[in-house]
Design a protein around this motif. Structure first.
Motif, PDB file in Angstrom:
ATOM      1  N   GLY A   3       0.814  -1.202   0.000  1.00  0.00           N
ATOM      2  CA  GLY A   3       0.000   0.000   0.000  1.00  0.00           C
ATOM      3  C   GLY A   3       0.849   1.254   0.000  1.00  0.00           C
ATOM      4  N   ASP A   4       1.953   1.226   0.750  1.00  0.00           N
ATOM      5  CA  ASP A   4       2.875   2.367   0.775  1.00  0.00           C
ATOM      6  C   ASP A   4       3.483   2.591  -0.607  1.00  0.00           C
ATOM      7  OD1 ASP A   4       2.397   2.692   3.483  1.00  0.00           O
ATOM      8  OD2 ASP A   4       4.187   1.570   4.083  1.00  0.00           O
ATOM      9  N   LEU A   5       3.868   1.512  -1.260  1.00  0.00           N
ATOM     10  CA  LEU A   5       4.461   1.628  -2.596  1.00  0.00           C
ATOM     11  C   LEU A   5       3.442   2.144  -3.601  1.00  0.00           C
ATOM     12  CD1 LEU A   5       6.709  -1.555  -2.864  1.00  0.00           C
ATOM     13  CD2 LEU A   5       7.413   0.802  -2.440  1.00  0.00           C
ATOM     14  N   ASP A   6       2.215   1.688  -3.476  1.00  0.00           N
ATOM     15  CA  ASP A   6       1.158   2.175  -4.371  1.00  0.00           C
ATOM     16  C   ASP A   6       0.950   3.672  -4.191  1.00  0.00           C
ATOM     17  OD1 ASP A   6       0.699  -0.311  -5.500  1.00  0.00           O
ATOM     18  OD2 ASP A   6      -0.980  -0.791  -4.159  1.00  0.00           O
ATOM     19  N   LEU A  58       7.924   0.785  -9.496  1.00  0.00           N
ATOM     20  CA  LEU A  58       7.160   0.517  -8.277  1.00  0.00           C
ATOM     21  C   LEU A  58       5.847  -0.200  -8.582  1.00  0.00           C
ATOM     22  CD1 LEU A  58       7.657   3.829  -6.293  1.00  0.00           C
ATOM     23  CD2 LEU A  58       8.767   1.620  -5.927  1.00  0.00           C
ATOM     24  N   GLY A  59       5.336  -0.054  -9.787  1.00  0.00           N
ATOM     25  CA  GLY A  59       4.061  -0.662 -10.131  1.00  0.00           C
ATOM     26  C   GLY A  59       4.173  -2.057 -10.671  1.00  0.00           C
ATOM     27  N   GLY A  60       5.374  -2.470 -11.001  1.00  0.00           N
ATOM     28  CA  GLY A  60       5.565  -3.792 -11.583  1.00  0.00           C
ATOM     29  C   GLY A  60       5.627  -4.884 -10.548  1.00  0.00           C
ATOM     30  N   PRO A  61       5.865  -6.094 -10.999  1.00  0.00           N
ATOM     31  CA  PRO A  61       5.975  -7.215 -10.056  1.00  0.00           C
ATOM     32  C   PRO A  61       7.215  -7.033  -9.182  1.00  0.00           C
ATOM     33  CG  PRO A  61       6.568  -7.921 -12.266  1.00  0.00           C
ATOM     34  CD  PRO A  61       6.058  -6.502 -12.372  1.00  0.00           C
TER      35      PRO A  61
END
Length: 65
Positions: A3-6, A58-61
């Motif tokens: 969630g933090d990365l998102d 950050l959005g990738g696997p």
């Protein structure tokens, strides 16, 4: 943690949009004859691409170590 990365990724995407708007403004200024505007647009575009790259990372696997 995800969630933090998102959240950070979303903020980076917003920053990339702001940079794109600034680059368009500089292009308009260059067309109007502002001598330094074209160089500034190129610098802003490079920064936007770097921010987009960070957001995509950050959005990738998750990376495997």
């Amino acid at each position: 943690m995800a969630g933090d990365l998102d959240h950070v990724r979303e903020r980076l995407e917003g920053i990339a949009e702001e940079l794109a708007d600034l680059a368009i403004d500089r292009l308009r200024a260059a067309v109007d004859g502002n001598d330094g505007a074209a160089a500034e647009e190129r610098r802003i575009t490079r920064a936007r691409r770097a921010v987009e790259k960070a957001a995509n990372l950050l959005g990738g696997p998750p990376a495997e170590d």
